[in-house]
Each structure stands twice: as C-alpha cells, then as structure tokens.
Write an enzyme that holds these catalytic residues in place. Structure first.
Site, PDB file in Angstrom:
ATOM      1  CE  LYS A 170      -2.370  -5.034   2.905  1.00  0.00           C
ATOM      2  NZ  LYS A 170      -3.318  -4.276   3.716  1.00  0.00           N
ATOM      3  CE  LYS A 204      -7.126   2.819   2.170  1.00  0.00           C
ATOM      4  NZ  LYS A 204      -6.837   1.591   2.810  1.00  0.00           N
ATOM      5  CE  LYS A 233      -0.042   2.812   0.145  1.00  0.00           C
ATOM      6  NZ  LYS A 233      -0.309   2.367   1.442  1.00  0.00           N
TER       7      LYS A 233
HETATM    8  P1  ATP Z   1      -3.823  -0.323   1.062  1.00  0.00           P
HETATM    9  O1  ATP Z   1      -2.823   0.027   0.013  1.00  0.00           O
HETATM   10  O2  ATP Z   1      -4.828  -1.322   0.666  1.00  0.00           O
HETATM   11  O3  ATP Z   1      -4.399   0.878   1.741  1.00  0.00           O
HETATM   12  P2  ATP Z   1      -1.535  -1.038   2.408  1.00  0.00           P
HETATM   13  O4  ATP Z   1      -0.832  -1.855   1.392  1.00  0.00           O
HETATM   14  O5  ATP Z   1      -1.092   0.351   2.677  1.00  0.00           O
HETATM   15  O6  ATP Z   1      -3.059  -1.081   2.168  1.00  0.00           O
HETATM   16  P3  ATP Z   1      -1.670  -1.593   5.230  1.00  0.00           P
HETATM   17  O7  ATP Z   1      -2.198  -2.763   5.936  1.00  0.00           O
HETATM   18  O8  ATP Z   1      -2.509  -0.387   5.318  1.00  0.00           O
HETATM   19  O9  ATP Z   1      -1.436  -1.912   3.714  1.00  0.00           O
HETATM   20  O10 ATP Z   1      -0.186  -1.274   5.686  1.00  0.00           O
HETATM   21  C1  ATP Z   1       0.625  -2.119   6.425  1.00  0.00           C
HETATM   22  C2  ATP Z   1       1.993  -1.506   6.604  1.00  0.00           C
HETATM   23  O11 ATP Z   1       2.706  -1.510   5.356  1.00  0.00           O
HETATM   24  C3  ATP Z   1       1.984  -0.033   7.054  1.00  0.00           C
HETATM   25  O12 ATP Z   1       3.000   0.165   8.009  1.00  0.00           O
HETATM   26  C4  ATP Z   1       2.290   0.735   5.809  1.00  0.00           C
HETATM   27  O13 ATP Z   1       2.900   1.975   6.074  1.00  0.00           O
HETATM   28  C5  ATP Z   1       3.237  -0.217   5.097  1.00  0.00           C
HETATM   29  N1  ATP Z   1       3.223  -0.011   3.649  1.00  0.00           N
HETATM   30  C6  ATP Z   1       2.164  -0.143   2.836  1.00  0.00           C
HETATM   31  N2  ATP Z   1       2.498   0.099   1.558  1.00  0.00           N
HETATM   32  C7  ATP Z   1       3.826   0.418   1.571  1.00  0.00           C
HETATM   33  C8  ATP Z   1       4.771   0.772   0.555  1.00  0.00           C
HETATM   34  N3  ATP Z   1       4.406   0.875  -0.716  1.00  0.00           N
HETATM   35  N4  ATP Z   1       6.048   1.029   0.917  1.00  0.00           N
HETATM   36  C9  ATP Z   1       6.424   0.929   2.205  1.00  0.00           C
HETATM   37  N5  ATP Z   1       5.588   0.597   3.214  1.00  0.00           N
HETATM   38  C10 ATP Z   1       4.301   0.342   2.917  1.00  0.00           C
END
Ligand code: ATP
Ligand code: LTN
Length: 329
Positions: free
Chosen positions: A196, A112, A193
């Site tokens: 969002k 980040k 991965k």
């Molecule tokens: P960003 O990608 O903006 O950093 P994020 O999509 O990872 O955010 P978070 O709020 O940080 O979202 O994560 C919420 C939950 O979703 C966490 O438990 C994270 O491990 C899970 N998660 C996020 N992306 C994935 C993915 N691609 N596959 C499985 N689990 C995910």
C-alpha cells in the site's frame, strides 16, 4: 479449547488485494473456530510520520472494512491498539528483553529505513511492540502474510527467553501463513510484493478501486514473454501472480483456471480476472459505504477495546509480578 488468534493491520494507506488475500480473508475464516482478536495497530502506524486527521479517518475506514469483509463483532474482538494501554506498557517491558543486534537484523526495518535521514527509534523497536500485541492475549495463532515471518520468529524468541528468565508467562505463538495468497506481487513488477505504500498506484489493486480502475490496472499489468496461461512461478512470475490472485479470490484451483484459458491469450485471461475481482469486491464495497455512514463503528471498537482490556490486564499483572515490578497486582 478454541485457539486464541490475534492479528493486526496498520491504518497507513488504502488496503490492497495483497492485504486482503494474505491476511483479511484468513481473519474471516479463522474467527469461527477461535477466540479471535483483530486489531488496528495505530501505534505502529506512527513509527513513520502521519497526518493526524488522515490517521483518524484511516482508523475508522479500516474498522469499517474489517466489518465489511465479514468479521463479526459478536464473535471476534475488533479494537484499536492505542485504546488498550497495555500494548504500550508491555511494549516497553519487552524492549528491555530484546537486543539491539536482533532488531538490527529485521528486514522490514532495513527496507523502511533505507535512504531516510531521520528514522524514529519507534521504527527500530517496532518488533517489540508487535510481540507485545501478540503475547498480551496468550495467542496461539497469528494469521499474516509471508513478509511477517521474521517478526513472528522474533516474537517467539522474545517469549521463550522471557519464560526461561522469569518463569512460565507467555504462550508461544505460531504464524498462520497459508500457501496461497501469502505473497501477492506488484502488478508492475512481479519481483516486489504488492504494497500500500508503493508510490505507483498502478502497482496494486485497492479494495476501494472502481470497476473501471480494476479493469484498467489488470489490462496494463505486466505479463511474461510467450503466450499461454501456464503456472510457472520461476519462468513466468507475472502470470503466476495473476493466476494466484484469480485462484485465491474465487476459491478455485490454479489448475482449473489454467484449463479454462487453455489456447486463449493473456487479454482474455486478464479480462476474466478483472471481472472476478470486481464481482468479489462489489458487495464488500457496498457494505463498507453503509457501515461508514452508520456511526456504529466507534461503538463496536469501544466494546472491543473493553473486552480486549480484560484479557490484556491479566497478562500485564502476571508479567509485572514475574519481573518484580510495582505494588498493584
Ligand atoms: P506497507 O506495504 O505499507 O508496509 P503492508 O501493505 O505490508 O504495508 P500491513 O499493514 O503492514 O500492510 O500488513 C497487513 C497484513 O497484510 C500483514 O499480515 C501482511 O503480511 C499482509 N500483506 C501485506 N502485503 C501483502 C502481500 N503483498 N501479499 C500477501 N499479504 C500481504
Ligand atoms: N507488523 C505488521 C502489523 C502488525 C501485526 C501485529 C501483525 C503489528 N502488530 C500483531 C500481526 C500481529 C505488519 O507490518 N503487517
């Protein structure tokens, strides 16, 4: 005794199928056999710039989504992190028990911070606040996606060190990272991965996407060379990712889906996948709309914060007493 489960999601964007399959779906399952706390971690969200109006809307949207996917506020405690002051308080106390070197090794921080010229101190100390979230509730299990493994490890290290130095204070938590769905990949690049915050919206399915958007995104999703629908994460990573999504959203085995599409092309397979995702999301979307219009969400969050505070205050008092701080416990 029922285990204590805690997890959190940041109100920072549209929730994706990755968030749902890696985290939210497991929250819903875990609530029945546990004392569970599901938090909207808004203090973590502000480690990067946020527009105040948008942040407020996203907090309420995420709360409505927690309810729409099936979290039951009668059995799970749903609340906003900043409504329970003990999170920030314990976050500080733990910052004084974590080392710069440990925080510098965090991959989420490195990713980040990369390429940015102004990075906040909060982004760097983020894992201490996450450890506080978890440790405040004497949590046993933390359902998260695989990307959070390192944060769970540092939480355990911080708790073990604190207990060794100040006496038994915290339960040592464990990550609950299920095999299926723990790492859903981007639709445009199976080496990244699904996220969002990826600038390309076609890389992800958002839970609020319309049926047409879902069909379009899957039809354009990258696939691998060769033809058959087979599960080979190394040689056919893109198809393996789509199969994982298909299997986890329908609660079917990968094998049964592979059998169903035997001898058929990627086009048919992606169509079937799109329809399965649309069918699963449709009732969630309609519950979300009515919850968001109902005005009940704020009451549920405030009731949740009230319940969370009771447990959090006990831990904070114990922590302060053990460190030798203050006069009020
Ligand atoms: P960003 O990608 O903006 O950093 P994020 O999509 O990872 O955010 P978070 O709020 O940080 O979202 O994560 C919420 C939950 O979703 C966490 O438990 C994270 O491990 C899970 N998660 C996020 N992306 C994935 C993915 N691609 N596959 C499985 N689990 C995910
Ligand atoms: N760091 C997590 C969000 C998060 C969290 C938590 C998850 C903050 N506090 C406590 C589980 C438990 C993320 O980026 N997904």
């Amino acid at each position: 005794m029922a285990p204590i489960v805690f997890s959190g999601i940041q109100p920072t964007g549209q929730i994706t199928l990755g968030n749902y399959l890696g985290a939210l779906k497991h929250f819903v399952k875990a609530q029945h056999d546990a004392q569970s706390y599901y938090c909207i971690v808004d203090l973590h969200a502000i480690t990067v710039p946020q527009d105040p109006k948008e942040l407020k809307t996203r907090i309420l949207d995420l709360a409505a989504l927690y309810l729409a996917v099936g979290l039951d506020p009668q059995i799970a405690t749903l609340f906003v992190q900043s409504d329970v002051k003990e999170h920030a308080e314990l976050g500080w106390l733990l910052q004084c028990n974590v080392h710069m070197g440990e925080l510098s090794r965090m991959t989420q921080y490195k990713e980040k911070a990369e390429g940015k010229d102004a990075v906040t101190v909060g982004l760097f100390t983020y894992p201490a606040l996450m450890a506080a979230d978890i440790l405040l509730y004497q949590t046993n299990l933390v359902p998260v996606g695989e990307d959070q493994k390192q944060h769970i490890e540092i939480t355990r290290d911080i708790a073990l060190r604190f207990n060794a130095r100040f006496g038994d204070t915290f339960t040592i938590p464990e990550g609950m990272i299920t095999k299926e769905g723990a790492r859903i990949m981007s639709l445009d690049d199976p080496t990244k991965k699904m996220s969002k915050s990826n600038p390309n919206p076609a890389s992800r399915i958002e839970l609020s996407d319309t049926p047409d958007e879902i069909r379009k995104k899957f039809s354009r999703a990258v696939t691998d060379s060769g033809r058959g629908v087979t599960f080979d994460p190394e040689k056919k990573a893109a198809v393996a990712n789509l199969l994982t999504i298909y299997a986890t959203i329908t609660d079917r085995s990968i094998e049964s889906i592979v059998n169903e599409y035997e001898g058929r092309g990627y086009g048919d397979f992606k169509k079937g996948l799109g329809e399965a995702v649309i069918a699963h999301l449709e009732p969630i979307q309609s519950r979300f709309q009515s919850l968001r219009q109902s005005g009940d969400v704020v009451d549920i969050l405030q009731e949740g914060a009230h319940r969370a505070r009771e447990s959090a205050q006990k831990t904070i008092d114990l922590v302060k007493r053990n460190i030798g701080l203050g006069t009020y416990y």
